[in-house]
Design an enzyme around this catalytic site. Structure first.
Site, PDB file in Angstrom:
ATOM      1  N   GLU A 202      -8.347  85.160  82.665  1.00  0.00           N
ATOM      2  CA  GLU A 202      -8.509  84.187  81.582  1.00  0.00           C
ATOM      3  C   GLU A 202      -9.958  83.942  81.152  1.00  0.00           C
ATOM      4  O   GLU A 202     -10.490  82.830  81.305  1.00  0.00           O
ATOM      5  CB  GLU A 202      -7.850  82.862  81.968  1.00  0.00           C
ATOM      6  CG  GLU A 202      -6.373  83.004  82.261  1.00  0.00           C
ATOM      7  CD  GLU A 202      -5.638  81.682  82.383  1.00  0.00           C
ATOM      8  OE1 GLU A 202      -6.304  80.642  82.506  1.00  0.00           O
ATOM      9  OE2 GLU A 202      -4.402  81.693  82.333  1.00  0.00           O
TER      10      GLU A 202
ATOM     11  N   GLU B 165       1.256  85.527  84.766  1.00  0.00           N
ATOM     12  CA  GLU B 165       1.460  84.130  85.158  1.00  0.00           C
ATOM     13  C   GLU B 165       2.340  83.439  84.142  1.00  0.00           C
ATOM     14  O   GLU B 165       2.144  83.605  82.935  1.00  0.00           O
ATOM     15  CB  GLU B 165       0.139  83.328  85.197  1.00  0.00           C
ATOM     16  CG  GLU B 165      -0.740  83.588  86.377  1.00  0.00           C
ATOM     17  CD  GLU B 165      -2.031  82.768  86.319  1.00  0.00           C
ATOM     18  OE1 GLU B 165      -2.001  81.598  85.870  1.00  0.00           O
ATOM     19  OE2 GLU B 165      -3.070  83.315  86.726  1.00  0.00           O
TER      20      GLU B 165
HETATM   21  C1  BGC Z   1      -4.780  79.921  85.885  1.00  0.00           C
HETATM   22  C2  BGC Z   1      -4.256  79.410  87.207  1.00  0.00           C
HETATM   23  C3  BGC Z   1      -3.768  77.985  87.042  1.00  0.00           C
HETATM   24  C4  BGC Z   1      -2.642  78.002  86.061  1.00  0.00           C
HETATM   25  C5  BGC Z   1      -1.959  76.680  85.831  1.00  0.00           C
HETATM   26  C6  BGC Z   1      -3.946  79.515  84.710  1.00  0.00           C
HETATM   27  O1  BGC Z   1      -4.825  79.058  83.730  1.00  0.00           O
HETATM   28  O2  BGC Z   1      -4.991  81.303  85.948  1.00  0.00           O
HETATM   29  O3  BGC Z   1      -5.270  79.538  88.160  1.00  0.00           O
HETATM   30  O4  BGC Z   1      -3.408  77.407  88.244  1.00  0.00           O
HETATM   31  O5  BGC Z   1      -3.107  78.449  84.819  1.00  0.00           O
HETATM   32  O6  BGC Z   1      -2.736  75.803  85.122  1.00  0.00           O
END
Ligand code: BGC
Length: 459
Positions: free
Chosen positions: A194, A374
């Site tokens: 990110e 993610e």
């Molecule tokens: C990040 C994680 C974070 C998740 C939830 C992403 O921006 O890569 O490290 O915990 O979002 O906010």
């Protein structure tokens, strides 16, 4: 004047027609009607600073500090501290990963532990990650390494971190070092996690280290992070195993829509946000040209044609959908607004599964295999997690059905962990963690994920 108004109304109307906010009728959708190819990669993810414990890096320093207004940098002055003690408990945590039925585990290497001083490598830390990799492989779980996930050594910060283009070489050297150790066993590599969040939260909103508020600097850092990706990719591809592994960046797509669809300023600010967060970086990988263009906020141009061929896959993180209301009096020139009927997560954004579909569509412009690196929900009461998982996976399934090349999905996160500026309050885990006893318990909501994986992989 009349003419001006007519043009304004026409423009807004055209925007409304061209950029309709996608909304599906969930009442008519059967969430069970999903279908994933047998080869689809199911996974889960964490990041070193959030789970390992005992980190000594830019974040642990930031955790001790305060903002200009006197508030602590981290909610209620929480510290990452021992976190989930994943460093010591990785073996039993791998058992948990296995129990989910997933085949990939994405985790990050803690640069500050491996290279505590510039050019000095800690053999014990390298051995630790080597053991983690072996343990995963023994359990038939593919290790997926992230090289930079928000945290880095203090010495790197002191040199100016990503504010200076010449510092990129330090991350490249580190990446080459760990690649030479692990690339015989690790097939999937994520370079930078990110970049937009690191740059904008760190240098514009001030929510992340170093907590600054300077648009131009944010643009410079953003550019250097994207450039780091290209340089790491190019360097690793030349090393042994380089041509056989898959290397990608992890980029989150933030979905922005105007709060009022009849307010030209809301529209313009929405475009600016989409441009900075989403469109400009994607365009960099498409054309080799990075152009940030928001007058008075961010303005820079960077060209590196190597960017075009610097991705074997696109790592897509998707979480948030925001409605933007332009507000010249607010610090960030805009307010984040929420529609009354939308379901809120514990984070300052709502559930909007249509958004992951839109994000997939957007990054598909690059014609690359997409891994959702993610996606997940902060849900303290575990009351919306199950529904969240079903809806987002419905949207992913639909995208595959519509021809988009999504090859995997990693749920964020394996377990509750240190959620950056929010500390331990945000509970993203499939497993609940009792931070006093380090006990892990599977959440009810996580069963939705386990069941889907089972139903999609069993014969
Ligand atoms: C990040 C994680 C974070 C998740 C939830 C992403 O921006 O890569 O490290 O915990 O979002 O906010």
């Amino acid at each position: 004047e009349m003419l001006f108004f007519i043009i304004l109304i026409l423009t807004v109307t055209i925007f409304n027609i061209l950029f309709k906010e996608t909304r599906w009728n969930w009442n008519k959708i059967n969430l069970d009607s999903i279908s994933f190819p047998k080869s689809f990669i199911w996974g889960t993810a964490t990041a070193s600073h959030q789970v390992e414990g005992n980190c000594n890096n830019n974040w642990s320093e930031f955790e001790k500090g305060f903002k200009n207004n006197g508030e602590p940098n981290i909610k209620d002055s929480q510290f990452s501290g021992l976190a989930c003690d994943h460093w010591e408990r990785y073996k039993s945590d791998i058992e948990l990963i296995k129990s989910l039925g997933v085949k990939h585990y994405r985790f990050s290497l803690e640069w500050s532990k491996i290279e505590p001083e510039l050019g000095v490598y800690n053999e014990e830390a390298l051995k630790h990650y080597s053991d983690v990799i072996d343990e995963l492989l023994k359990n038939k779980i593919e290790p997926v390494i992230t090289l930079h996930h928000f945290s880095h050594p203090i010495w790197f910060d002191k040199l100016g971190a990503f504010e200076k283009e010449k510092n990129i070489l330090h991350l490249v050297s580190f990446s080459k070092k760990v690649f030479s150790h692990f690339s015989d066993r690790v097939k999937y590599w994520c370079t930078i996690n990110e970049p937009g969040v690191v740059a904008i939260q760190g240098y514009f909103t001030g929510m992340f280290p170093p907590g600054e508020s300077n648009g131009q600097k944010a643009g410079e850092v953003y550019k250097n992070l994207l450039e780091s990706h290209v340089q790491i990719y190019t360097a690793l591809k030349k090393l042994p195993n380089g041509s056989s592994v898959k290397i990608g960046i992890v980029k989150n797509i933030n979905q922005f829509d105007p709060w009022s669809r009849y307010n030209i300023f809301d529209w313009l600010f929405t475009f600016a946000m989409n441009h900075i967060f989403n469109w400009a970086p994607i365009n960099f990988f498409k054309t080799g040209k990075l152009k940030f263009r928001v007058p008075g906020l961010i303005w820079n141009t960077h060209i590196n044609k190597d960017a075009i061929k610097s991705l074997d896959f696109f790592g897509l993180n998707y979480y948030s959908h925001n409605h933007i209301r332009f507000n010249p009096f607010s610090k960030d020139y805009s307010d984040l607004m929420y529609k009354k009927n939308d379901i809120m997560t514990d984070m300052p954004y709502t559930i909007y599964a249509e958004g992951i579909y839109r994000a997939i569509k957007l990054v598909s412009k690059l014609n690359l295999p997409i891994i959702i690196t993610e996606n997940g929900v902060a849900d303290k009461n575990d009351s919306i997690r199950s529904d969240y998982i079903k809806k987002y996976l419905f949207a992913v399934s639909k995208s595959i059905e519509d021809g988009y090349n999504v090859i995997g999905y990693y749920y964020w996160s394996l377990m509750d962990n240190f959620e950056w500026a929010f500390g331990y309050d945000m509970r993203f885990g499939l497993f609940e963690v009792d931070f006093k006893t380090q006990e892990r318990t599977l959440k009810k909501g996580a069963n939705a994920y386990i069941d889907i994986i089972k139903s999609q992989t069993d014969e």
